[in-house]
Write an enzyme that holds these catalytic residues in place. Structure first.
Site, mmCIF file in Angstrom:
data_model
loop_
_atom_site.group_PDB
_atom_site.id
_atom_site.type_symbol
_atom_site.label_atom_id
_atom_site.label_comp_id
_atom_site.label_asym_id
_atom_site.label_seq_id
_atom_site.Cartn_x
_atom_site.Cartn_y
_atom_site.Cartn_z
ATOM 1 N N GLU A 157 -132.169 -30.312 59.837
ATOM 2 C CA GLU A 157 -131.407 -30.709 61.208
ATOM 3 C C GLU A 157 -131.069 -29.517 61.829
ATOM 4 O O GLU A 157 -131.436 -29.447 63.178
ATOM 5 C CB GLU A 157 -130.078 -31.698 60.634
ATOM 6 C CG GLU A 157 -130.579 -33.008 60.193
ATOM 7 C CD GLU A 157 -129.080 -33.551 59.841
ATOM 8 O OE1 GLU A 157 -128.752 -34.417 60.516
ATOM 9 O OE2 GLU A 157 -128.829 -33.183 58.684
ATOM 10 N N LYS A 161 -124.144 -38.957 48.911
ATOM 11 C CA LYS A 161 -125.139 -38.689 50.115
ATOM 12 C C LYS A 161 -125.532 -37.279 49.634
ATOM 13 O O LYS A 161 -125.129 -36.399 48.771
ATOM 14 C CB LYS A 161 -124.114 -38.386 51.141
ATOM 15 C CG LYS A 161 -123.808 -39.501 51.937
ATOM 16 C CD LYS A 161 -124.716 -40.089 52.754
ATOM 17 C CE LYS A 161 -124.625 -39.620 54.122
ATOM 18 N NZ LYS A 161 -125.653 -39.994 55.105
ATOM 19 N N SER A 164 -121.435 -35.153 50.925
ATOM 20 C CA SER A 164 -120.574 -35.526 51.955
ATOM 21 C C SER A 164 -118.975 -35.422 51.340
ATOM 22 O O SER A 164 -119.176 -35.473 50.211
ATOM 23 C CB SER A 164 -120.777 -36.980 52.329
ATOM 24 O OG SER A 164 -119.711 -37.526 52.812
ATOM 25 N N HIS A 170 -147.417 -43.489 66.618
ATOM 26 C CA HIS A 170 -146.248 -44.303 67.094
ATOM 27 C C HIS A 170 -145.281 -44.369 66.080
ATOM 28 O O HIS A 170 -144.275 -45.404 66.125
ATOM 29 C CB HIS A 170 -146.552 -45.469 67.907
ATOM 30 C CG HIS A 170 -147.696 -45.356 68.836
ATOM 31 N ND1 HIS A 170 -147.584 -45.222 69.949
ATOM 32 C CD2 HIS A 170 -149.061 -45.580 68.554
ATOM 33 C CE1 HIS A 170 -148.743 -45.281 70.582
ATOM 34 N NE2 HIS A 170 -149.542 -45.346 69.647
#
Ligand code: ARG
Length: 461
Positions: free
Chosen positions: A291, A284, A278, A157
């Site tokens: 992704e 960043k 970024s 979980h």
């Protein structure tokens, strides 16, 4: 004008819309090598069987080599009027060697031709996948070996459950990819029968030798039913299903990297070479490659769905719907290859922050099960009661903001007087993983056993 291949039957040529909707050359030109190989095998057989004279057979074989050389040098020309790779090649052959080119299509149809070409293409794609997956497995096994004893929290979980070793976690993906390779290998076994010679749907009256063409093209033998052979796309679906399932595994691995790289976790530093920055936030470093692997899985599953739905209502035998079989297979293959390459780099070149992983395991009460197990084995308390006692200990530790093994013995004994100081030996995360030495368990010794086995399978040392 009317069509060069079937113009005899037609008074008018196709409209512009017909030419456009009908044309597959834009994508099936990817089959040109397979189309030339299958044509050469067919031609050699026609010559050997005396269906075409040996002189004409030699002329046609030479001509096909010339067309192949042109494609190799300049690419395949895209002319919608010529519809597909089969007619493009035959028409260029006729330009090069004259009307004798017309003998190539004896005893054959584009229906068996395209099924044959496509099978050859998928067979090669399967072989490429196997190699790419083995490379990703090798990266996983190498990192697993390096981190056979590195402690991290194991999750259920996504809540800290029990300590595991990072090597064990990475080997879980090795196993998934092993099943993927086996699915691709299964697909290859079922695929490997030659449709060539099934002709349009019913077979042919020419005395062809289907065994000869099957053998020349590396098939195990000819297909047994011509109607099935020209309308079967199971092989493409098998490929897509294997690809889809594989993409789910890559997506889960990518997801773990995304989570692990986030600052609150900080389990991994992904390589700069597989990250992006970024344009506004200077600090960043984004996990775009991971992704996109996760995103591509959605598209690959979509490709499998697309072909299933295309096939579901088709009566025997060939229908033109089946021309739409190729784009999803080509797309899925390209996306999967890229995804595997990205994950291979990610696994090989990431820095695992084992200090952070260990700390998270220690702070998450990951050894609570070990305390309960200790109460069972050392104090002969029934597991349900031991679970309850341990729950109280976790609650106390949480109130104090400390790890379980940082609770003083007196406090533990206040919860249950049967606890004594031997308990601390099993409350460390190291003791916890070392204890889980059942076959396939997380103990470093088991991880080393499995990395050795995997390295053997992969032929790495
Ligand atoms: N381009 C076609 C395809 O990919 C080749 C087969 C066409 N056959 C036919 N009878 N129209 O499916």
């Amino acid at each position: 004008g009317s069509n060069a291949m079937w113009g005899g039957r037609f008074a008018e040529g196709p409209s512009a819309v017909m030419a456009e909707i009908n044309a597959s050359i834009g994508f099936d030109k990817a089959l040109w090598r397979q189309d030339i190989a299958a044509s050469k095998a067919h031609m050699a057989m026609l010559g050997a069987q005396g269906i075409v004279s040996s002189g004409d057979a030699a002329t046609i074989a030479d001509g096909l080599d010339k067309v192949a050389a042109e494609y190799e040098a300049d690419g395949v020309p895209e002319d919608w009027a010529l519809e597909d790779i089969h007619m493009t090649t035959e028409s260029r052959l006729a330009e090069l060697i004259g009307p004798v080119a017309g003998r190539l299509h004896t005893g054959r149809s584009r229906n068996d031709q395209v099924a044959t070409d496509f099978k050859l293409w998928v067979r090669e794609a399967i072989e490429q996948m196997d190699g790419a997956l083995a490379a990703l497995q090798s990266a996983l096994v190498q990192r697993a070996h390096e981190h056979a004893a590195s402690i991290m929290p194991g999750f259920t979980h996504l809540q800290t459950a029990q300590p595991v070793t990072l090597g064990h976690h990475l080997l879980a993906y090795y196993e998934m990819l092993e099943r993927d390779r086996s699915r691709f290998a299964d697909a290859r076994v079922r695929l490997n029968r030659s449709p060539l010679g099934s002709a349009a749907l019913a077979g042919t009256g020419f005395p062809i030798d289907r065994n000869a063409t099957a053998q020349a093209l590396g098939f195990d033998g000819p297909t047994h039913n011509s109607l099935d052979a020209v309308s079967d796309r199971d092989f493409a679906l098998d490929y897509l299903m294997a690809a889809a399932q594989c993409s789910l595994h890559l997506s889960r691995l990518a997801e773990e990297f995304v989570i692990w790289a986030s600052q609150p976790f900080g389990f991994v530093r992904m390589p700069d070479t597989l990250s992006t920055g970024s344009s506004i936030m200077p600090q960043k470093k984004n996990p775009d490659a991971a992704e996109l692997v996760r995103g591509h899985a959605g598209r690959i599953v979509g490709c499998a769905t697309a072909l299933m739905v295309t096939m579901k209502g088709l009566p025997l035998a060939y229908s033109k719907d089946m021309q739409d079989d190729k784009p999803p297979v080509f797309e899925a293959h390209g996306l999967l290859e890229l995804s595997i390459a990205a994950m291979t780099g990610m696994v090989a070149d990431s820095t695992f922050r084992t200090d952070r992983m260990r700390q998270a395991a220690e702070l998450g009460y990951a050894t609570a099960t070990d305390l309960a197990d200790w109460l069972v084995t050392q104090a002969d308390i029934p597991f349900r009661e031991a679970h309850h006692i341990t729950g109280a200990a976790v609650r106390l530790a949480e109130e104090r903001g400390v790890a379980l093994d940082a609770l003083p013995l007196a406090d533990l004994q206040a919860i249950d007087k049967r606890i004594d100081d031997r308990v601390f030996d099993s409350l460390s995360v190291d003791a916890s993983v070392a204890a889980r030495s059942s076959y396939g368990g997380t103990a470093p010794q088991q991880v080393r056993l499995q990395t050795a086995h995997a390295a053997d399978r992969l032929g790495i040392t």
